[in-house]
Design a protein around this motif. Structure first.
Motif, short mmCIF file in Angstrom:
data_model
loop_
_atom_site.label_atom_id
_atom_site.label_comp_id
_atom_site.label_asym_id
_atom_site.label_seq_id
_atom_site.Cartn_x
_atom_site.Cartn_y
_atom_site.Cartn_z
N GLU A 62 0.82 -1.21 0.00
CA GLU A 62 0.00 0.00 0.00
C GLU A 62 0.85 1.26 0.00
OE1 GLU A 62 -3.13 2.14 3.00
OE2 GLU A 62 -3.05 -0.04 3.00
N ILE A 63 1.95 1.23 0.72
CA ILE A 63 2.87 2.36 0.79
C ILE A 63 4.17 1.91 0.16
CG2 ILE A 63 4.12 3.92 2.32
CD1 ILE A 63 1.82 3.41 4.33
N ILE A 64 4.65 2.67 -0.84
CA ILE A 64 5.84 2.24 -1.55
C ILE A 64 6.91 3.33 -1.55
CG2 ILE A 64 4.53 0.67 -3.03
CD1 ILE A 64 4.88 2.73 -5.30
N GLU A 65 8.10 2.94 -1.93
CA GLU A 65 9.24 3.85 -2.04
C GLU A 65 8.84 5.06 -2.87
OE1 GLU A 65 13.43 3.80 -4.50
OE2 GLU A 65 12.48 1.91 -3.99
N GLY A 66 9.17 6.24 -2.37
CA GLY A 66 8.91 7.47 -3.09
C GLY A 66 7.58 8.13 -2.78
N ASP A 67 6.66 7.43 -2.11
CA ASP A 67 5.41 8.07 -1.71
C ASP A 67 5.73 9.25 -0.80
OD1 ASP A 67 3.87 6.23 -3.07
OD2 ASP A 67 3.10 5.24 -1.28
N VAL A 68 4.97 10.32 -0.94
CA VAL A 68 5.13 11.49 -0.09
C VAL A 68 3.89 11.58 0.79
CG1 VAL A 68 5.38 13.99 -0.01
CG2 VAL A 68 6.59 12.67 -1.75
N LEU A 69 4.12 11.73 2.09
CA LEU A 69 3.04 11.75 3.07
C LEU A 69 2.95 13.12 3.72
CD1 LEU A 69 3.98 8.40 4.84
CD2 LEU A 69 2.46 8.70 2.88
N VAL A 70 1.73 13.62 3.90
CA VAL A 70 1.49 14.83 4.68
C VAL A 70 1.15 14.36 6.08
CG1 VAL A 70 0.07 16.89 4.97
CG2 VAL A 70 0.62 16.08 2.66
N VAL A 71 1.90 14.85 7.06
CA VAL A 71 1.76 14.43 8.45
C VAL A 71 1.34 15.63 9.29
CG1 VAL A 71 2.96 13.39 10.42
CG2 VAL A 71 3.61 12.75 8.09
N ASP A 72 0.31 15.44 10.10
CA ASP A 72 -0.16 16.50 11.00
C ASP A 72 0.30 16.16 12.41
OD1 ASP A 72 -1.47 18.42 12.51
OD2 ASP A 72 -3.40 18.14 11.52
N GLU A 73 1.23 16.97 12.93
CA GLU A 73 1.78 16.67 14.25
C GLU A 73 0.85 17.08 15.39
OE1 GLU A 73 5.57 18.56 14.57
OE2 GLU A 73 4.78 20.53 14.06
N ALA A 74 -0.23 17.80 15.09
CA ALA A 74 -1.17 18.20 16.13
C ALA A 74 -2.36 17.25 16.24
CB ALA A 74 -1.68 19.62 15.85
N ARG A 75 -2.53 16.38 15.27
CA ARG A 75 -3.67 15.45 15.29
C ARG A 75 -3.41 14.32 16.28
NH1 ARG A 75 -6.65 13.26 10.01
NH2 ARG A 75 -7.60 15.29 10.24
N PRO A 76 -4.37 14.05 17.16
CA PRO A 76 -4.19 12.94 18.11
C PRO A 76 -4.25 11.60 17.39
CG PRO A 76 -6.35 13.94 18.38
CD PRO A 76 -5.62 14.77 17.37
N VAL A 77 -3.47 10.66 17.87
CA VAL A 77 -3.42 9.32 17.29
C VAL A 77 -4.71 8.58 17.62
CG1 VAL A 77 -2.20 7.12 17.26
CG2 VAL A 77 -0.92 9.25 17.53
N GLN A 78 -5.33 8.03 16.58
CA GLN A 78 -6.53 7.21 16.74
C GLN A 78 -6.22 5.80 16.27
OE1 GLN A 78 -9.26 8.42 18.27
NE2 GLN A 78 -8.16 10.34 18.46
N HIS A 79 -7.07 4.88 16.60
CA HIS A 79 -6.90 3.49 16.22
C HIS A 79 -6.86 3.35 14.70
CE1 HIS A 79 -6.96 -0.78 17.10
NE2 HIS A 79 -7.80 -0.92 16.09
N GLY A 80 -5.83 2.71 14.18
CA GLY A 80 -5.72 2.46 12.74
C GLY A 80 -4.97 3.52 11.96
N ASP A 81 -4.54 4.60 12.61
CA ASP A 81 -3.80 5.66 11.92
C ASP A 81 -2.41 5.22 11.52
OD1 ASP A 81 -5.81 7.57 12.09
OD2 ASP A 81 -5.00 8.52 13.89
N LEU A 82 -1.90 5.80 10.42
CA LEU A 82 -0.47 5.70 10.12
C LEU A 82 0.20 6.80 10.92
CD1 LEU A 82 -0.37 5.15 6.26
CD2 LEU A 82 0.31 3.55 8.04
N VAL A 83 1.22 6.43 11.67
CA VAL A 83 1.84 7.34 12.64
C VAL A 83 3.34 7.44 12.37
CG1 VAL A 83 2.24 7.71 15.10
CG2 VAL A 83 0.14 6.60 14.35
N VAL A 84 3.87 8.66 12.46
CA VAL A 84 5.31 8.87 12.36
C VAL A 84 5.87 9.00 13.77
CG1 VAL A 84 7.13 10.43 11.57
CG2 VAL A 84 5.17 9.94 10.09
N VAL A 85 6.92 8.23 14.04
CA VAL A 85 7.58 8.23 15.35
C VAL A 85 9.07 8.41 15.10
CG1 VAL A 85 8.03 6.83 17.41
CG2 VAL A 85 5.84 6.63 16.24
N VAL A 86 9.73 9.18 15.96
CA VAL A 86 11.18 9.33 15.86
C VAL A 86 11.84 8.34 16.81
CG1 VAL A 86 13.13 10.89 16.11
CG2 VAL A 86 10.99 11.76 15.21
N ILE A 87 12.67 7.45 16.23
CA ILE A 87 13.39 6.44 17.01
C ILE A 87 14.86 6.57 16.65
CG2 ILE A 87 13.70 3.97 17.42
CD1 ILE A 87 10.76 3.63 16.57
#
Length: 117
Positions: free
Chosen positions: A44-69
């Motif tokens: 579903e998500i492949i190399e080169g896809d560009v994602l818009v991420v909202d850092e103020a949106r609360p995480v809900q069940h089933g969301d795609l989430v960006v985490v810094v590790i």
């Protein structure tokens, strides 16, 4: 799966992630990431896809989430469990549990170059 930070999603920015999106409607809390080559080209998500991420949106069940590790942006599928989130790698594999404040944003839009599948 690793994603690369591209910068804030600003009005007037000429970027494929904002092509079919009313960029003026995006809150200032949005930024762009690009999916790294480790994602491959199957799925579903492949190399080169560009994602818009909202850092103020609360995480809900089933969301795609960006985490810094370890100073690297990583993409996970989030499963909300009370005040915590079970993070499963978007490309499969072992997961981990994190507090919602460890998450750096929720994916609100995905764009794929017309040159790709």
């Amino acid at each position: 799966m690793r994603v690369n930070y591209l910068g804030p999603a600003l009005l007037g920015l000429d970027h494929p992630a904002l092509e079919n999106l009313d960029a003026w409607r995006l809150p200032p809390s949005c930024y762009l990431v690009e999916v790294s080559e480790e994602a491959g080209v199957d799925g579903e998500i492949i190399e080169g896809d560009v994602l818009v991420v909202d850092e103020a949106r609360p995480v809900q069940h089933g969301d795609l989430v960006v985490v810094v590790i370890d100073e690297a942006y990583q993409l996970f599928q989030g499963h909300r469990i009370g005040g915590a989130v079970r993070l499963l790698p978007a490309s499969g594999g072992q997961g981990m549990t994190a507090r919602t404040d460890h998450c750096r944003g929720v994916v609100v839009h995905r764009a794929r170059s017309a040159l790709v599948g």
